[in-house]
Design a protein around this motif. Structure first.
Motif, mmCIF file in Angstrom:
data_model
loop_
_atom_site.group_PDB
_atom_site.id
_atom_site.type_symbol
_atom_site.label_atom_id
_atom_site.label_comp_id
_atom_site.label_asym_id
_atom_site.label_seq_id
_atom_site.Cartn_x
_atom_site.Cartn_y
_atom_site.Cartn_z
ATOM 1 N N ASP A 138 0.820 -1.215 0.000
ATOM 2 C CA ASP A 138 0.000 0.000 0.000
ATOM 3 C C ASP A 138 0.853 1.264 0.000
ATOM 4 O O ASP A 138 0.520 2.250 -0.652
ATOM 5 C CB ASP A 138 -1.002 -0.009 1.165
ATOM 6 N N ILE A 139 1.988 1.194 0.695
ATOM 7 C CA ILE A 139 2.886 2.359 0.715
ATOM 8 C C ILE A 139 3.592 2.480 -0.645
ATOM 9 O O ILE A 139 3.776 3.584 -1.168
ATOM 10 C CB ILE A 139 3.915 2.246 1.863
ATOM 11 N N GLN A 175 1.196 4.117 -2.867
ATOM 12 C CA GLN A 175 1.095 5.528 -2.512
ATOM 13 C C GLN A 175 2.284 6.313 -3.080
ATOM 14 O O GLN A 175 2.124 7.392 -3.657
ATOM 15 C CB GLN A 175 1.092 5.612 -0.993
ATOM 16 N N HIS A 176 3.484 5.731 -2.928
ATOM 17 C CA HIS A 176 4.682 6.418 -3.420
ATOM 18 C C HIS A 176 4.678 6.502 -4.949
ATOM 19 O O HIS A 176 5.109 7.507 -5.517
ATOM 20 C CB HIS A 176 5.933 5.715 -2.889
ATOM 21 N N LEU A 205 -1.913 12.802 3.908
ATOM 22 C CA LEU A 205 -2.289 11.395 3.789
ATOM 23 C C LEU A 205 -3.025 10.919 5.040
ATOM 24 O O LEU A 205 -4.078 10.289 4.949
ATOM 25 C CB LEU A 205 -1.038 10.540 3.534
ATOM 26 N N GLU A 250 -5.137 7.679 5.148
ATOM 27 C CA GLU A 250 -4.149 6.802 4.500
ATOM 28 C C GLU A 250 -2.975 6.531 5.448
ATOM 29 O O GLU A 250 -2.589 7.398 6.214
ATOM 30 C CB GLU A 250 -3.589 7.475 3.238
ATOM 31 N N PRO A 251 -2.384 5.334 5.344
ATOM 32 C CA PRO A 251 -1.204 5.044 6.159
ATOM 33 C C PRO A 251 0.020 5.776 5.619
ATOM 34 O O PRO A 251 0.044 6.175 4.452
ATOM 35 C CB PRO A 251 -1.030 3.533 5.988
ATOM 36 N N ILE A 252 1.009 5.945 6.477
ATOM 37 C CA ILE A 252 2.284 6.522 6.031
ATOM 38 C C ILE A 252 3.426 5.653 6.554
ATOM 39 O O ILE A 252 3.269 4.934 7.530
ATOM 40 C CB ILE A 252 2.491 7.976 6.545
#
Lengths: 321, 321
Positions: free
Chosen positions: A72-73, A76-77, B80, B85-87
């Motif tokens: 998921d990260i 996102q990135h 985020l 959203e997770p980070i």
């Protein structure tokens, strides 16, 4: 796999997916050197490990498994990079097996993301303008991995072979299925049933899927092969309509390792002209950077890279238009 | 500072800004314990250092300077989190001064972001529903910092004092200006000209800016102070209309450290009733967690935390409506 692009400042995104030691870094390096580091950012997407090496030892999966990674990260990135935003990318130290200080990555005009799972999810795939899957024969990839991991990461051959065996079910389940999401599937391999002299580069087979617009190569290749009419030359470089393993139609471009420089030059020039025509950008490129690999230089590799450059510059040009 | 919220799944975001050792962690801890770790995520925003301690030694600024931090990444991460959203948050190890393995932060229903610069930029501020600035007298903050850094981070008092002096220009330039962006400014301090017995908690002065809707406390406080008419009680807890240092009107709520439990109970109950009325959520809270600090328990701290809980639950309630 073209992405709707809003702002003119968004980078062109290229994915190079493939299993461990499939040749991703070699392919990427020539592209970065030819376009220039000031215009291109290369990102390795394999640092999103959820666990370090010690923690992983107790888990029922290898580093290839999506559950072993912050997918998921990564998504996102990739989204952030595709919008031109910087990321603070995690870093995995292959020497120690530890997750260390993250690094700032600021996307330039072109971003290459190479890794094991960049095409694993729909959202990740949607971030790319051009997607490539590296698909060497498994036997060849295994020998590359043994060599690389022993030379650069301090393993013994039997350790690497055991790890390859342990990873095989997850390679089959998660890595190889990405092949079908690629606009271009690249296979470097020796030509079957030929005894080429030692040092002959590997041949390239490029499956060109109609998911992006490829340059028209059929007329160029006909011009190369027709005049002389010699049958061995007909096979050195050719484009064939072909059904992929899943039955979908593709163009298959073969460039054999024994192609003669005067032949390969014709196709190089044809693609180069299209790069120039499309983007007027050819003069900023360094063609000498193409085709380099650990064993020397390779025309099949150079032509593969040139085709990717064409797509990168074409996407950039269409975006600016 | 209310934020337009689209989806019902977005967390409520609270910023607690303030200089080093201003009391951010103490304030945050009680809120997390009262609401429960399953509903609240606390994030320290001070890990976005661009340089580790060794690299920083050669730079012309301290860790407080925005240029010493990845402010753009902090903004991105706040955005985020505010979208649920997770980070993958960077981590700075205070013990070694190194940037280490980042950690996954998944926002729960409520997110508290405490740190030195969470209100530094407009974009960062826009991520929060409620913003707080901790503003103790500098002398008091310095003594807290000396004590904390010597006890927990292994420094000597003279080292901490030298660092405070070195940081002062950047505190003035970047930390203290955030005071004006806060919905609530909290000042814990001893009451001037009083000789309270040792162990008396610090008083709290809360500036309540009309940037968010505070619970109506004037009638409650009048009921506390009017009946008896004793002048010393009038000063133990009061709400006064007031001009801030910049001339803007604010309500100033004073809760003195020597407030008697039967008095403080009245205002606690009044806020608690409003929490319950607004969100029906009071029964899930643990009131015993409020007011705790290293030296014991404090009614002024408990009332401050309760007011913040009111705002958190009220924002959550309005969002769900």
């Amino acid at each position: 796999m073209q992405r709707a692009r809003g702002s003119a400042r968004r980078p062109v995104m290229l994915a190079i997916a493939g299993d461990s030691a499939a040749g991703k870094t070699t392919l990427t390096k020539g592209l970065v050197e030819c376009l220039g580091e000031d215009r291109m950012t290369a990102v390795c997407a394999d640092d999103y490990h959820r666990y370090d090496r010690t923690e992983r030892a107790g888990k029922p999966f290898t580093a290839l498994h999506p559950d072993c990674n912050h997918i998921d990260i990564m998504e996102q990135h990739l989204q952030l990079l595709s919008m031109g935003e910087p990321i603070l990318k995690p870093v995995y130290d292959h020497a120690t097996g530890e997750l260390v200080r993250p690094e700032l990555v600021t996307p330039r005009d072109f971003v290459i993301v190479e890794g094991l799972l960049p095409l694993h999810t729909r959202l990740a795939r949607a971030c790319f303008d051009i997607t490539v899957y590296l698909d060497p024969p498994e036997e060849l990839r295994h020998s590359w991995k043994v060599q690389r991991d022993c030379d650069k990461r301090g393993y013994r051959p039997e350790q690497v072979r055991a790890e390859l065996a342990r990873r095989e079910p997850e390679s089959a389940a998660y890595i190889r299925p990405q092949r079908r999401s690629a606009d271009i599937v690249v296979r470097f391999a020796p030509v079957a049933d030929r005894a080429d002299p030692p040092g002959t580069p590997l041949s390239a087979e490029l499956l060109l899927r109609p998911t992006i617009d490829h340059p028209e190569l059929a007329p160029v290749l006909e011009a190369v092969t027709s005049p002389a009419g010699e049958s061995h030359r007909e096979t050195a470089m050719h484009l064939r309509l072909h059904r992929d393993t899943d039955g979908r139609p593709v163009d298959a471009l073969h460039v054999h390792g024994y192609v003669r420089p005067e032949e390969s030059q014709i196709i190089k020039k044809a693609i180069w002209d299209r790069v120039d025509r499309s983007a007027g950008a050819g003069r900023h490129l360094d063609p000498a950077a193409l085709g380099r690999y650990a064993g020397g230089t390779s025309d099949p590799l150079a032509i593969t890279q040139l085709l990717l450059l064409y797509h990168l510059l074409d996407a950039d040009h269409r975006q600016a238009a």
